[in-house]
Every structure is written in C-alpha cells, then in structure tokens.
Design a protein around this motif. Structure first.
Motif, PDB file in Angstrom:
ATOM      1  N   LEU A 151       0.852  -1.180   0.000  1.00  0.00           N
ATOM      2  CA  LEU A 151       0.000   0.000   0.000  1.00  0.00           C
ATOM      3  C   LEU A 151       0.891   1.234   0.000  1.00  0.00           C
ATOM      4  O   LEU A 151       1.976   1.230   0.583  1.00  0.00           O
ATOM      5  CB  LEU A 151      -0.890   0.024   1.247  1.00  0.00           C
ATOM      6  CG  LEU A 151      -1.983  -1.030   1.341  1.00  0.00           C
ATOM      7  CD1 LEU A 151      -2.665  -0.956   2.704  1.00  0.00           C
ATOM      8  CD2 LEU A 151      -3.004  -0.848   0.228  1.00  0.00           C
ATOM      9  N   TRP A 152       0.403   2.293  -0.649  1.00  0.00           N
ATOM     10  CA  TRP A 152       1.156   3.535  -0.761  1.00  0.00           C
ATOM     11  C   TRP A 152       0.262   4.692  -0.346  1.00  0.00           C
ATOM     12  O   TRP A 152      -0.878   4.798  -0.789  1.00  0.00           O
ATOM     13  CB  TRP A 152       1.646   3.736  -2.192  1.00  0.00           C
ATOM     14  CG  TRP A 152       2.517   2.624  -2.688  1.00  0.00           C
ATOM     15  CD1 TRP A 152       2.099   1.408  -3.164  1.00  0.00           C
ATOM     16  CD2 TRP A 152       3.938   2.604  -2.740  1.00  0.00           C
ATOM     17  NE1 TRP A 152       3.179   0.641  -3.519  1.00  0.00           N
ATOM     18  CE2 TRP A 152       4.323   1.341  -3.266  1.00  0.00           C
ATOM     19  CE3 TRP A 152       4.929   3.522  -2.406  1.00  0.00           C
ATOM     20  CZ2 TRP A 152       5.653   0.996  -3.461  1.00  0.00           C
ATOM     21  CZ3 TRP A 152       6.254   3.179  -2.602  1.00  0.00           C
ATOM     22  CH2 TRP A 152       6.609   1.931  -3.114  1.00  0.00           C
ATOM     23  N   VAL A 153       0.806   5.542   0.511  1.00  0.00           N
ATOM     24  CA  VAL A 153       0.089   6.701   1.011  1.00  0.00           C
ATOM     25  C   VAL A 153       0.778   7.960   0.499  1.00  0.00           C
ATOM     26  O   VAL A 153       2.015   8.063   0.541  1.00  0.00           O
ATOM     27  CB  VAL A 153       0.057   6.707   2.556  1.00  0.00           C
ATOM     28  CG1 VAL A 153      -0.570   7.995   3.088  1.00  0.00           C
ATOM     29  CG2 VAL A 153      -0.688   5.481   3.074  1.00  0.00           C
ATOM     30  N   PHE A 154      -0.016   8.920   0.033  1.00  0.00           N
ATOM     31  CA  PHE A 154       0.509  10.188  -0.477  1.00  0.00           C
ATOM     32  C   PHE A 154      -0.033  11.327   0.396  1.00  0.00           C
ATOM     33  O   PHE A 154      -1.248  11.497   0.519  1.00  0.00           O
ATOM     34  CB  PHE A 154       0.089  10.393  -1.938  1.00  0.00           C
ATOM     35  CG  PHE A 154       0.645   9.355  -2.864  1.00  0.00           C
ATOM     36  CD1 PHE A 154       1.818   9.584  -3.570  1.00  0.00           C
ATOM     37  CD2 PHE A 154       0.012   8.121  -3.000  1.00  0.00           C
ATOM     38  CE1 PHE A 154       2.341   8.610  -4.406  1.00  0.00           C
ATOM     39  CE2 PHE A 154       0.536   7.148  -3.839  1.00  0.00           C
ATOM     40  CZ  PHE A 154       1.708   7.391  -4.534  1.00  0.00           C
ATOM     41  N   SER A 155       0.863  12.087   1.008  1.00  0.00           N
ATOM     42  CA  SER A 155       0.424  13.156   1.898  1.00  0.00           C
ATOM     43  C   SER A 155      -0.130  14.334   1.104  1.00  0.00           C
ATOM     44  O   SER A 155       0.211  14.558  -0.060  1.00  0.00           O
ATOM     45  CB  SER A 155       1.590  13.629   2.786  1.00  0.00           C
ATOM     46  OG  SER A 155       2.590  14.275   2.011  1.00  0.00           O
ATOM     47  N   LYS A 156      -1.009  15.066   1.748  1.00  0.00           N
ATOM     48  CA  LYS A 156      -1.587  16.295   1.191  1.00  0.00           C
ATOM     49  C   LYS A 156      -0.997  17.460   1.977  1.00  0.00           C
ATOM     50  O   LYS A 156      -1.414  17.752   3.090  1.00  0.00           O
ATOM     51  CB  LYS A 156      -3.110  16.268   1.309  1.00  0.00           C
ATOM     52  CG  LYS A 156      -3.809  17.495   0.742  1.00  0.00           C
ATOM     53  CD  LYS A 156      -5.321  17.388   0.960  1.00  0.00           C
ATOM     54  CE  LYS A 156      -6.071  18.552   0.357  1.00  0.00           C
ATOM     55  NZ  LYS A 156      -7.531  18.465   0.607  1.00  0.00           N
TER      56      LYS A 156
END
Length: 275
Positions: free
Chosen positions: A147-152
């Motif tokens: 899984l990959w998370v991209f910050s805002k």
C-alpha cells in the motif's frame, strides 16, 4: 469473437449515469475489474456504494468493524478493498487508519474489515493548525505487494510517499520520496497493466483549481522523471479517481461553493500510457 476488452471499450463509450444525490460528498472511487465502489467524505457512516460500469447504482455495503471519521480514498488490488480513514485537515490526528476488507460478493451488503494503523515518523507536533501543515492524507494506492500513502501538504504544496504492508498492524512509516506536485493531492490510483499512477489534486486552496499528474510507478516508488501534468478539469473539489481501463480514468468531485457534485471519464494523452 467479443473480448472483455471490447466489451469494456463499448461500455466506456456510453455516457455515465448521473452521480446520485447520496454521493454529494464523494471522496473515493475504486474499480475492481467488475464494478465500481465509491464512498463519501466525513459525515457518512462506514459504508460503500456499489455501481456498475455505466454508473448505475446497485446498493450499499457496510464495513463491519470500521469507523468512518474521515474517509478520503479507496483502492483495490483485485482481491481486497482498502479504505483510508486518514483525513487530517487540522493536523492533529493520531489515529490514521486504512481498513482492509475482502471484495464483497454480488449479493453481499456487509463485509468485515480489519485495521491497518499508521503514523508519519516525520510528525512531532500534533497541535491543531488547519490548512497550514504538511500532514494531511487523502490518497492511497495498492500495488501488487504494498500500500502507498501520499500526503496532502497544505504548507509546501508537495506530497510525501509512504509504503505500508497490506497486513493489519501498527506502523510508523518514513517517507521514501517527496514529489513536487505543486498543490494538494486528493486522490490516486495505480494501473497494474501499464504501471501508471494518476495523482489528482488542486491548487489555489478553496478555489479548487484541479490538475492530474500521470507517472510510472513500480514497487520502488514513483518515477517522477516520467511525470506529466494535465489540467483537463473545470474548477471544482475533485476528490476521487480510479482507472477503469488501462487508458481511461473516472474522476469524481464533491459538491462545493464552486461546483455541484458529479463524475466524468477522461483519457490521458497516449504518450502517458505507452512504453
């Protein structure tokens, strides 16, 4: 002979049904290869909405064992659904969670979810800030292994990239990349056949000037040298994206002061999807 690809191409040529009123706060979209899944932003319960490939509403599915504080994105790896409860506008959340559940059966209206808890190792200050910090979180994708998370990032207009296991647990993750996206990332999706990732976002704060980045991605991360930026959308709070074919994206927007809710199909230029 009629192939699944030809059937899908014919379906995509048909217009989508209007997004129903119960999806005014649409915040996530996922195509699992057979049907569409969508969810609302904060204010709704832990439930998904099921659609066919023309956007016809098929019913709801409850996520047993899950909370819905601020659901922001959904992704599928073809076997499971992953829903990100990680919206963090104020920057003070300590309970960031991704819920994993098996793909619901055709007649199922309830599935059991398990939590994947995570935190950002870079964050030390959890005081309430609101739209000035770099620890909001609204975009996830699933590749074959991770899984990959991209910050805002409200503060610097970049996006940090985090890799997580798909297994339940508690993880303190350190960013492996920082992408110069020049705005706030609100959704993402990875296409397994082409190895392309789409990153959806906007600039201008609550003026919502949307953009889409398309880049190559593998298990090492995003090849940002290959990234190209497009602005095919009118102003709006575009918050959801999924690949519905190797060449076509479905994009969703919430109701806001600048536009009504809705969704549309868009095909990136061919050079972004060929080797």
């Amino acid at each position: 002979m009629v192939t699944p690809t030809l059937i899908l191409a014919a379906a995509l040529a048909a217009p989508m049904e209007p997004l129903p009123s119960q999806m005014e706060e649409i915040s996530g979209l996922a195509w699992d290869g057979r049907q569409l899944w969508a969810h609302n932003d904060s204010g709704d319960g832990p439930r998904l909405y099921r659609f066919d490939r023309q956007g016809r509403y098929l019913g709801r599915v409850s996520f047993a064992g899950a909370d819905a504080r601020d659901w922001e994105d959904i992704t599928s790896d073809g076997e499971s659904l992953f829903v990100a409860d990680c919206g963090n506008n104020r920057g003070n959340r300590r309970d960031l969670t991704i819920y994993r559940a098996p793909l619901p059966g055709a007649d199922s209206d309830r599935v059991s979810a398990v939590p994947i808890h995570f935190s950002f190792s870079e964050q030390r200050d959890f005081s309430r800030k609101g739209y000035t910090h770099n620890f909001d979180c609204e975009a996830i994708v699933a590749t074959e292994e991770s899984l990959w998370v991209f910050s805002k990032n409200w503060g610097d207009g970049q996006s940090r990239v985090y890799r997580l296991p798909k297994e339940p647990g508690e993880y303190r993750s350190t960013a492996i990349q920082t992408l110069a996206v020049h705005g706030q990332i609100t959704a993402a999706d990875w296409q397994p056949q082409t190895g392309r990732i789409a990153l959806l976002g906007y600039r201008g704060g609550l003026a919502f000037r949307p953009f889409i980045w398309i880049a190559r991605m593998d298990e090492r991360g995003v090849d940002w040298q290959s990234a190209r930026r497009y602005t095919p959308l009118q102003a709006g709070q575009w918050e959801a994206v999924t690949w519905v074919s190797p060449t076509t994206l479905l994009l969703g927007k919430e109701s806001s002061d600048v536009s009504d809710h809705g969704w549309l199909l868009w095909q990136p230029p061919l050079e972004t999807v060929k080797e």
